[in-house]
Design a protein around this motif. Sequence first.
Motif, PDB file in Angstrom:
ATOM      1  N   ALA A 184       0.570  -1.489   0.310  1.00  0.00           N
ATOM      2  CA  ALA A 184       0.025  -0.503  -0.250  1.00  0.00           C
ATOM      3  C   ALA A 184       1.062   1.059   0.126  1.00  0.00           C
ATOM      4  O   ALA A 184       2.184   1.318   0.475  1.00  0.00           O
ATOM      5  N   ILE A 185       0.204   2.154  -0.726  1.00  0.00           N
ATOM      6  CA  ILE A 185       0.875   3.588  -0.196  1.00  0.00           C
ATOM      7  C   ILE A 185       0.564   4.389   0.564  1.00  0.00           C
ATOM      8  O   ILE A 185      -0.795   4.332   0.472  1.00  0.00           O
ATOM      9  N   CYS A 186       1.196   4.745   1.851  1.00  0.00           N
ATOM     10  CA  CYS A 186       0.055   6.341   2.207  1.00  0.00           C
ATOM     11  C   CYS A 186       1.144   6.909   2.716  1.00  0.00           C
ATOM     12  O   CYS A 186       2.508   7.044   2.157  1.00  0.00           O
ATOM     13  N   ALA A 187      -0.031   7.630   3.679  1.00  0.00           N
ATOM     14  CA  ALA A 187       1.274   9.083   4.460  1.00  0.00           C
ATOM     15  C   ALA A 187       0.174   9.563   5.461  1.00  0.00           C
ATOM     16  O   ALA A 187      -0.640   9.236   5.728  1.00  0.00           O
ATOM     17  N   SER A 188       1.709  10.568   5.744  1.00  0.00           N
ATOM     18  CA  SER A 188       0.161  11.370   7.347  1.00  0.00           C
ATOM     19  C   SER A 188      -0.160  11.919   7.062  1.00  0.00           C
ATOM     20  O   SER A 188      -0.123  12.677   6.278  1.00  0.00           O
ATOM     21  N   PRO A 189      -1.151  12.493   8.116  1.00  0.00           N
ATOM     22  CA  PRO A 189      -2.829  12.703   7.621  1.00  0.00           C
ATOM     23  C   PRO A 189      -1.798  14.452   7.077  1.00  0.00           C
ATOM     24  O   PRO A 189      -2.369  15.241   6.864  1.00  0.00           O
ATOM     25  N   ALA A 190      -0.580  14.679   8.202  1.00  0.00           N
ATOM     26  CA  ALA A 190      -0.343  16.022   8.622  1.00  0.00           C
ATOM     27  C   ALA A 190       0.225  16.455   6.934  1.00  0.00           C
ATOM     28  O   ALA A 190       0.623  17.832   6.633  1.00  0.00           O
ATOM     29  N   TYR A 191       1.237  14.976   6.140  1.00  0.00           N
ATOM     30  CA  TYR A 191       1.693  15.375   5.444  1.00  0.00           C
ATOM     31  C   TYR A 191       0.724  15.636   3.934  1.00  0.00           C
ATOM     32  O   TYR A 191       0.791  16.546   3.074  1.00  0.00           O
ATOM     33  N   LEU A 192      -0.330  15.129   3.804  1.00  0.00           N
ATOM     34  CA  LEU A 192      -1.199  15.502   3.424  1.00  0.00           C
ATOM     35  C   LEU A 192      -2.635  16.054   2.846  1.00  0.00           C
ATOM     36  O   LEU A 192      -1.947  17.072   2.406  1.00  0.00           O
ATOM     37  N   ASP A 193      -2.030  17.075   4.382  1.00  0.00           N
ATOM     38  CA  ASP A 193      -2.640  18.823   4.969  1.00  0.00           C
ATOM     39  C   ASP A 193      -1.830  19.434   4.070  1.00  0.00           C
ATOM     40  O   ASP A 193      -2.459  20.428   3.426  1.00  0.00           O
ATOM     41  N   ALA A 194      -0.369  19.196   4.477  1.00  0.00           N
ATOM     42  CA  ALA A 194       0.498  20.570   4.240  1.00  0.00           C
ATOM     43  C   ALA A 194       0.653  20.344   2.538  1.00  0.00           C
ATOM     44  O   ALA A 194       0.839  21.472   1.835  1.00  0.00           O
ATOM     45  N   HIS A 195       0.987  19.014   1.483  1.00  0.00           N
ATOM     46  CA  HIS A 195       1.664  18.604  -0.164  1.00  0.00           C
ATOM     47  C   HIS A 195      -0.121  18.332  -0.553  1.00  0.00           C
ATOM     48  O   HIS A 195       0.085  18.435  -1.613  1.00  0.00           O
ATOM     49  N   GLY A 196      -1.244  18.277  -0.061  1.00  0.00           N
ATOM     50  CA  GLY A 196      -2.289  17.408  -1.213  1.00  0.00           C
ATOM     51  C   GLY A 196      -1.969  16.118  -0.830  1.00  0.00           C
ATOM     52  O   GLY A 196      -1.692  15.506  -0.780  1.00  0.00           O
ATOM     53  N   GLU A 254      10.737  -0.202   8.810  1.00  0.00           N
ATOM     54  CA  GLU A 254      10.144   0.520   9.914  1.00  0.00           C
ATOM     55  C   GLU A 254      11.158   1.604   9.881  1.00  0.00           C
ATOM     56  O   GLU A 254      10.095   2.306  10.788  1.00  0.00           O
ATOM     57  N   VAL A 255      12.209   2.318   9.485  1.00  0.00           N
ATOM     58  CA  VAL A 255      12.570   3.479   9.473  1.00  0.00           C
ATOM     59  C   VAL A 255      11.259   4.047   7.938  1.00  0.00           C
ATOM     60  O   VAL A 255      11.139   5.554   8.886  1.00  0.00           O
ATOM     61  N   LEU A 256      11.179   3.950   7.233  1.00  0.00           N
ATOM     62  CA  LEU A 256      10.067   3.836   6.383  1.00  0.00           C
ATOM     63  C   LEU A 256       9.162   4.675   7.335  1.00  0.00           C
ATOM     64  O   LEU A 256       8.170   5.409   6.899  1.00  0.00           O
ATOM     65  N   VAL A 257       8.667   3.681   7.660  1.00  0.00           N
ATOM     66  CA  VAL A 257       7.470   3.948   8.421  1.00  0.00           C
ATOM     67  C   VAL A 257       7.359   5.215   8.992  1.00  0.00           C
ATOM     68  O   VAL A 257       6.556   5.300   9.182  1.00  0.00           O
ATOM     69  N   GLN A 258       8.191   5.100  10.522  1.00  0.00           N
ATOM     70  CA  GLN A 258       8.464   6.108  10.949  1.00  0.00           C
ATOM     71  C   GLN A 258       8.615   7.388  10.171  1.00  0.00           C
ATOM     72  O   GLN A 258       8.265   8.595  11.178  1.00  0.00           O
ATOM     73  N   ALA A 259       9.344   7.394   9.155  1.00  0.00           N
ATOM     74  CA  ALA A 259       9.749   8.364   8.057  1.00  0.00           C
ATOM     75  C   ALA A 259       8.001   9.195   7.973  1.00  0.00           C
ATOM     76  O   ALA A 259       7.990  10.318   7.850  1.00  0.00           O
ATOM     77  N   ALA A 260       7.377   8.134   7.258  1.00  0.00           N
ATOM     78  CA  ALA A 260       6.261   8.446   7.315  1.00  0.00           C
ATOM     79  C   ALA A 260       5.234   9.084   8.532  1.00  0.00           C
ATOM     80  O   ALA A 260       4.579   9.818   8.637  1.00  0.00           O
ATOM     81  N   LEU A 261       5.113   8.640   9.992  1.00  0.00           N
ATOM     82  CA  LEU A 261       4.870   8.865  10.723  1.00  0.00           C
ATOM     83  C   LEU A 261       4.944  10.461  10.514  1.00  0.00           C
ATOM     84  O   LEU A 261       4.159  11.062  11.316  1.00  0.00           O
ATOM     85  N   ASP A 262       6.293  10.538  10.757  1.00  0.00           N
ATOM     86  CA  ASP A 262       6.548  12.141  10.732  1.00  0.00           C
ATOM     87  C   ASP A 262       6.455  12.952   9.864  1.00  0.00           C
ATOM     88  O   ASP A 262       7.103  14.125   9.942  1.00  0.00           O
ATOM     89  N   GLY A 263       5.905  12.705   8.694  1.00  0.00           N
ATOM     90  CA  GLY A 263       5.151  13.259   7.299  1.00  0.00           C
ATOM     91  C   GLY A 263       6.578  13.795   6.854  1.00  0.00           C
ATOM     92  O   GLY A 263       6.059  15.421   6.338  1.00  0.00           O
ATOM     93  N   LEU A 264       7.446  12.872   6.844  1.00  0.00           N
ATOM     94  CA  LEU A 264       8.402  13.193   5.928  1.00  0.00           C
ATOM     95  C   LEU A 264       8.380  12.442   4.099  1.00  0.00           C
ATOM     96  O   LEU A 264       8.790  13.333   3.271  1.00  0.00           O
TER      97      LEU A 264
END
Length: 299
Positions: free
Chosen positions: A164-176, A224-234
């Motif tokens: 799956a492809i995903c991102a954090s809500p904060a990232y999507l709010d900032a970048h669409g 897991e490193v990449l999951v954490q980066a996604a959670l942090d909005g990167l």
Amino acid sequence: MNLFEDMRVFTVVVEAGGFSAAAQRLNIAKSVVSRRMSALERHLECRLFNRTTRRLSLTETGLDYFERAQRILREVSDAEEATRSLQSELRGRLRLAAPMSFGLKFLSPVLNEFMQAHPGLEVELDLNDRYVDLVNEGYDLTLRIGRLPDSTLVARELGPCPHAICASPAYLDAHGTPKGPDDLREHQCLGYKNRANSSQWQFLIGREWRSIAVRPRLIANNGEVLVQAALDGLGLVSLPRFLLEESLASGRLVEVLRGFPLPSSHIYAVCPPGRRLPAKVRAFIDFLVKRLPRAAESA
């Protein structure tokens, strides 16, 4: 007539190059070999050999029967060995390698259960996301996730591994939120280093598979490193669902581009080339086939 025994004598005749040589290998009289081959031909109602005074050769039908007989006898031998191994205790050392996150979440409990059932077995487990060279590094078995390239290695599919492809809500709010794969060119992405090309993500668009170039802001060889980066909005990340399910269920990550299928991915047990696997390897693979789906469902 004993069909399996006659089939075995037939293969020895072909491999030895004649009745006399086969009789010596089998420690029986040449007349017995000749009589058995004649009986086999009568049973099959065809001629297997071209007989001349100087040499013995196979007919076209004989060649086809020889190839099939070899496979059948090999399967019988393997079945007997497998049955005997089930009645005896597994011993020796089993060297395994597996991806870090998958090993911790799914393999570890299954392996512990297997070792409890076989107290005479020793296990060496390497959890690492790097590519393992089975032959040169001396591993009996490795688990791999993805699509396997053609090779001489022996592989058995253990189950699907959807991505799956995903991102954090904060990232999507900032970048669409991307509406289609082409939108990824305008987004920050997180790349998995062990993928064949971490800067190319594939999608099924209509009836055609297309590769979309992305800009990996971070490339790492651990999920897991990449999951954490996604959670942090990167950025956006594309990973196996088993790494993402908890974050998706809690709403800390949001799946995107659900209408565009990703390439199929599976979990494989991969072994070095060779016709016959050691009993400890074969038994563990059979155990994985039975236990891994259950482990995945309960995780």
